[in-house]
Design a protein around this motif. Sequence first.
Motif, PDB file in Angstrom:
ATOM      1  N   PRO A  64     -20.719 -38.182 -20.785  1.00 34.47           N
ATOM      2  CA  PRO A  64     -20.017 -38.685 -20.494  1.00 34.47           C
ATOM      3  C   PRO A  64     -20.577 -40.464 -21.795  1.00 34.47           C
ATOM      4  O   PRO A  64     -19.367 -40.618 -22.058  1.00 34.47           O
ATOM      5  CB  PRO A  64     -19.528 -39.071 -19.320  1.00 34.47           C
ATOM      6  CG  PRO A  64     -19.806 -38.077 -18.692  1.00 34.47           C
ATOM      7  CD  PRO A  64     -21.068 -37.257 -19.517  1.00 34.47           C
ATOM      8  N   SER A  88     -16.362 -34.637 -18.253  1.00 35.94           N
ATOM      9  CA  SER A  88     -15.680 -34.570 -17.081  1.00 35.94           C
ATOM     10  C   SER A  88     -14.962 -36.327 -16.325  1.00 35.94           C
ATOM     11  O   SER A  88     -14.502 -36.106 -15.660  1.00 35.94           O
ATOM     12  CB  SER A  88     -16.838 -34.235 -15.770  1.00 35.94           C
ATOM     13  OG  SER A  88     -17.794 -35.051 -15.556  1.00 35.94           O
ATOM     14  N   VAL A  89     -15.040 -36.997 -17.486  1.00 32.14           N
ATOM     15  CA  VAL A  89     -13.984 -38.542 -17.007  1.00 32.14           C
ATOM     16  C   VAL A  89     -13.826 -38.511 -18.321  1.00 32.14           C
ATOM     17  O   VAL A  89     -14.482 -37.706 -19.398  1.00 32.14           O
ATOM     18  CB  VAL A  89     -15.288 -39.613 -16.910  1.00 32.14           C
ATOM     19  CG1 VAL A  89     -15.594 -38.835 -15.252  1.00 32.14           C
ATOM     20  CG2 VAL A  89     -16.233 -39.690 -17.819  1.00 32.14           C
ATOM     21  N   LYS A  90     -12.341 -39.101 -18.424  1.00 34.28           N
ATOM     22  CA  LYS A  90     -11.527 -39.090 -19.712  1.00 34.28           C
ATOM     23  C   LYS A  90     -11.174 -41.077 -20.009  1.00 34.28           C
ATOM     24  O   LYS A  90     -10.920 -40.963 -20.939  1.00 34.28           O
ATOM     25  CB  LYS A  90     -10.442 -38.359 -19.384  1.00 34.28           C
ATOM     26  CG  LYS A  90     -10.112 -37.236 -18.888  1.00 34.28           C
ATOM     27  CD  LYS A  90     -10.403 -36.149 -20.103  1.00 34.28           C
ATOM     28  CE  LYS A  90     -12.017 -36.377 -21.100  1.00 34.28           C
ATOM     29  NZ  LYS A  90     -12.875 -35.832 -21.037  1.00 34.28           N
ATOM     30  N   HIS A 111     -10.699 -31.813 -20.265  1.00 32.03           N
ATOM     31  CA  HIS A 111     -12.331 -31.239 -19.172  1.00 32.03           C
ATOM     32  C   HIS A 111     -11.909 -29.509 -18.745  1.00 32.03           C
ATOM     33  O   HIS A 111     -11.085 -29.497 -17.726  1.00 32.03           O
ATOM     34  CB  HIS A 111     -12.029 -32.296 -18.442  1.00 32.03           C
ATOM     35  CG  HIS A 111     -13.312 -32.093 -17.450  1.00 32.03           C
ATOM     36  ND1 HIS A 111     -12.294 -32.115 -15.663  1.00 32.03           N
ATOM     37  CD2 HIS A 111     -14.102 -31.163 -17.656  1.00 32.03           C
ATOM     38  CE1 HIS A 111     -13.904 -32.335 -15.166  1.00 32.03           C
ATOM     39  NE2 HIS A 111     -15.041 -30.806 -16.374  1.00 32.03           N
ATOM     40  N   ASP A 167      -6.441 -42.121 -16.159  1.00 35.97           N
ATOM     41  CA  ASP A 167      -6.423 -42.072 -15.115  1.00 35.97           C
ATOM     42  C   ASP A 167      -6.330 -41.512 -13.825  1.00 35.97           C
ATOM     43  O   ASP A 167      -7.123 -41.228 -12.837  1.00 35.97           O
ATOM     44  CB  ASP A 167      -6.528 -43.369 -15.262  1.00 35.97           C
ATOM     45  CG  ASP A 167      -6.464 -44.558 -15.748  1.00 35.97           C
ATOM     46  OD1 ASP A 167      -7.730 -45.105 -16.141  1.00 35.97           O
ATOM     47  OD2 ASP A 167      -6.080 -45.391 -16.313  1.00 35.97           O
ATOM     48  N   HIS A 169      -6.186 -37.247 -13.919  1.00 28.79           N
ATOM     49  CA  HIS A 169      -7.698 -36.861 -14.035  1.00 28.79           C
ATOM     50  C   HIS A 169      -8.485 -37.164 -13.425  1.00 28.79           C
ATOM     51  O   HIS A 169      -9.543 -37.067 -12.625  1.00 28.79           O
ATOM     52  CB  HIS A 169      -7.776 -36.699 -15.562  1.00 28.79           C
ATOM     53  CG  HIS A 169      -8.889 -35.220 -15.731  1.00 28.79           C
ATOM     54  ND1 HIS A 169     -10.716 -36.753 -15.877  1.00 28.79           N
ATOM     55  CD2 HIS A 169      -9.241 -34.723 -16.331  1.00 28.79           C
ATOM     56  CE1 HIS A 169     -11.138 -36.134 -16.021  1.00 28.79           C
ATOM     57  NE2 HIS A 169     -11.009 -34.706 -15.391  1.00 28.79           N
ATOM     58  N   ASP A 170      -9.204 -38.597 -13.532  1.00 33.41           N
ATOM     59  CA  ASP A 170     -10.329 -39.405 -13.074  1.00 33.41           C
ATOM     60  C   ASP A 170     -10.284 -39.403 -11.681  1.00 33.41           C
ATOM     61  O   ASP A 170     -11.522 -39.073 -10.645  1.00 33.41           O
ATOM     62  CB  ASP A 170     -10.794 -41.170 -14.012  1.00 33.41           C
ATOM     63  CG  ASP A 170     -11.438 -39.805 -15.000  1.00 33.41           C
ATOM     64  OD1 ASP A 170     -11.625 -39.406 -15.492  1.00 33.41           O
ATOM     65  OD2 ASP A 170     -11.535 -41.486 -16.124  1.00 33.41           O
ATOM     66  N   ARG A 171      -8.974 -39.569 -11.148  1.00 39.11           N
ATOM     67  CA  ARG A 171      -9.229 -39.687  -9.503  1.00 39.11           C
ATOM     68  C   ARG A 171      -9.246 -38.353  -9.517  1.00 39.11           C
ATOM     69  O   ARG A 171     -10.153 -38.196  -7.806  1.00 39.11           O
ATOM     70  CB  ARG A 171      -7.881 -40.513  -9.169  1.00 39.11           C
ATOM     71  CG  ARG A 171      -7.709 -42.159  -9.939  1.00 39.11           C
ATOM     72  CD  ARG A 171      -6.503 -42.955  -9.439  1.00 39.11           C
ATOM     73  NE  ARG A 171      -5.065 -42.021  -9.179  1.00 39.11           N
ATOM     74  CZ  ARG A 171      -4.374 -41.940 -10.414  1.00 39.11           C
ATOM     75  NH1 ARG A 171      -5.039 -43.244 -11.243  1.00 39.11           N
ATOM     76  NH2 ARG A 171      -3.562 -41.724 -10.934  1.00 39.11           N
ATOM     77  N   ALA A 174     -12.651 -36.764  -8.931  1.00 40.56           N
ATOM     78  CA  ALA A 174     -13.764 -37.473  -7.987  1.00 40.56           C
ATOM     79  C   ALA A 174     -13.110 -36.802  -6.111  1.00 40.56           C
ATOM     80  O   ALA A 174     -14.167 -36.453  -5.344  1.00 40.56           O
ATOM     81  CB  ALA A 174     -12.878 -39.592  -7.663  1.00 40.56           C
ATOM     82  N   HIS A 178     -16.376 -34.508  -7.813  1.00 44.77           N
ATOM     83  CA  HIS A 178     -17.681 -35.747  -7.967  1.00 44.77           C
ATOM     84  C   HIS A 178     -17.957 -35.881  -6.367  1.00 44.77           C
ATOM     85  O   HIS A 178     -19.242 -35.688  -6.256  1.00 44.77           O
ATOM     86  CB  HIS A 178     -16.889 -36.939  -8.400  1.00 44.77           C
ATOM     87  CG  HIS A 178     -17.181 -36.886  -9.698  1.00 44.77           C
ATOM     88  ND1 HIS A 178     -16.148 -37.547 -10.973  1.00 44.77           N
ATOM     89  CD2 HIS A 178     -16.752 -35.506 -10.759  1.00 44.77           C
ATOM     90  CE1 HIS A 178     -16.236 -37.009 -11.746  1.00 44.77           C
ATOM     91  NE2 HIS A 178     -16.368 -35.520 -11.656  1.00 44.77           N
ATOM     92  N   ASN A 227     -17.537 -42.424 -13.439  1.00 46.61           N
ATOM     93  CA  ASN A 227     -16.461 -42.625 -12.942  1.00 46.61           C
ATOM     94  C   ASN A 227     -16.786 -43.072 -11.133  1.00 46.61           C
ATOM     95  O   ASN A 227     -16.515 -43.135 -10.528  1.00 46.61           O
ATOM     96  CB  ASN A 227     -16.045 -41.224 -12.382  1.00 46.61           C
ATOM     97  CG  ASN A 227     -14.996 -41.040 -12.604  1.00 46.61           C
ATOM     98  OD1 ASN A 227     -13.772 -41.468 -12.586  1.00 46.61           O
ATOM     99  ND2 ASN A 227     -14.434 -39.507 -11.366  1.00 46.61           N
TER     100      ASN A 227
END
Length: 361
Positions: A64, A88-90, A111, A167, A169-171, A174, A178, A227
């Motif tokens: 990333p 894996s983070v956007k 991803h 955003d 997606h990243d939450r 996690a 993650h 992230n």
Amino acid sequence: MRTALVIGTGLIGTSAALALQSRGVTVHLADHDPEQARTAAALGAGTDEPPAGPVDLAIVAVPPAHVAATLADAMRRGAARAYLDVASVKAGPRRELEELGLDLSAYIGTHPMSGKERSGPLAATADLFEGRPWVLTPTRATDTEVLNLALELVALCRAVPVVMDADAHDRAVALVSHMPHLVSSMVAARLENAEETAVRLCGQGIRDVTRIAASDPRMWIDILSANPGPVADLLAEVSADLDETVTALRALQSSDEAKRQDGAAGIETVLRRGNAGQVRVPGKHGSAPTAYETVAVLISDQPGQLARIFADAGMAGVNIEDVRIEHATGQQAGVVQLFVDPKVAPALAGALRDRGWALRQ
């Protein structure tokens, strides 16, 4: 899609290249380590020779922290008609690209929700993404042709497209990837200095919880550095749950009956919340989870044993929905747990007994 450029020939990049190459796409491979690109080429993932001109799709498969710079370089030299990354983070990489002032109409963040504990091209397989979700995060600026090429990539890799906001997606990752990885590592860390007699008691439960802790720490530092906020928020919630659970366990040690009852109630609460969360995990083919019956079979660690069990189940007309193997510590034996529809479990158990298998109750 006729041509593609894969930049970054690790597990994900090489697996995507293998899938595309097997379906008739000409794939060019590039990596900051030329030896890794040559390894991927030797595996049949494509050629490490640069393309003569712009390709249809450039796939950036780098950590990333390097996505924005790698994409910017490819875009500025006109390497492709369309660009995507598989990090894996956007949200972070997109913001970095915006800050660089690049035209993002030719770019889409993606991803693939698939991976292994092992990394590198030698771990890659063409079927890594089959049946797995592949997230796409288009914006209003994303060109329709770019979105279509991304969807074609997902189809060629036989994955399942899922459209999300970056955003969100990243939450989500996690929560489902993650944070669990860190918790797994923390549990596994308790084993580092544990007594050998205790470690020898490890069963399937601890193996399940700690499996993902075997992943490459350097890769996960890159992921978590991109992230950190959502992961930290979730770990703070887990920490609060842990504090309450510790308090409840301490209460169970009290000589005061009322405190012990409060402690038991606290433990029951966290266990029931775990039950409620676990049943929300999607089951087979992404459907709602199904309550399967388990038929446990004792098995020796010899060639052909698993094949025999599956063949015998097939002769009985039973479809095995899932399978798990629990290995006996220090012995060449174990237990195979066959998960089947409850209606056919008695028939399967009877058929396996008739064929000489020892079942565990």
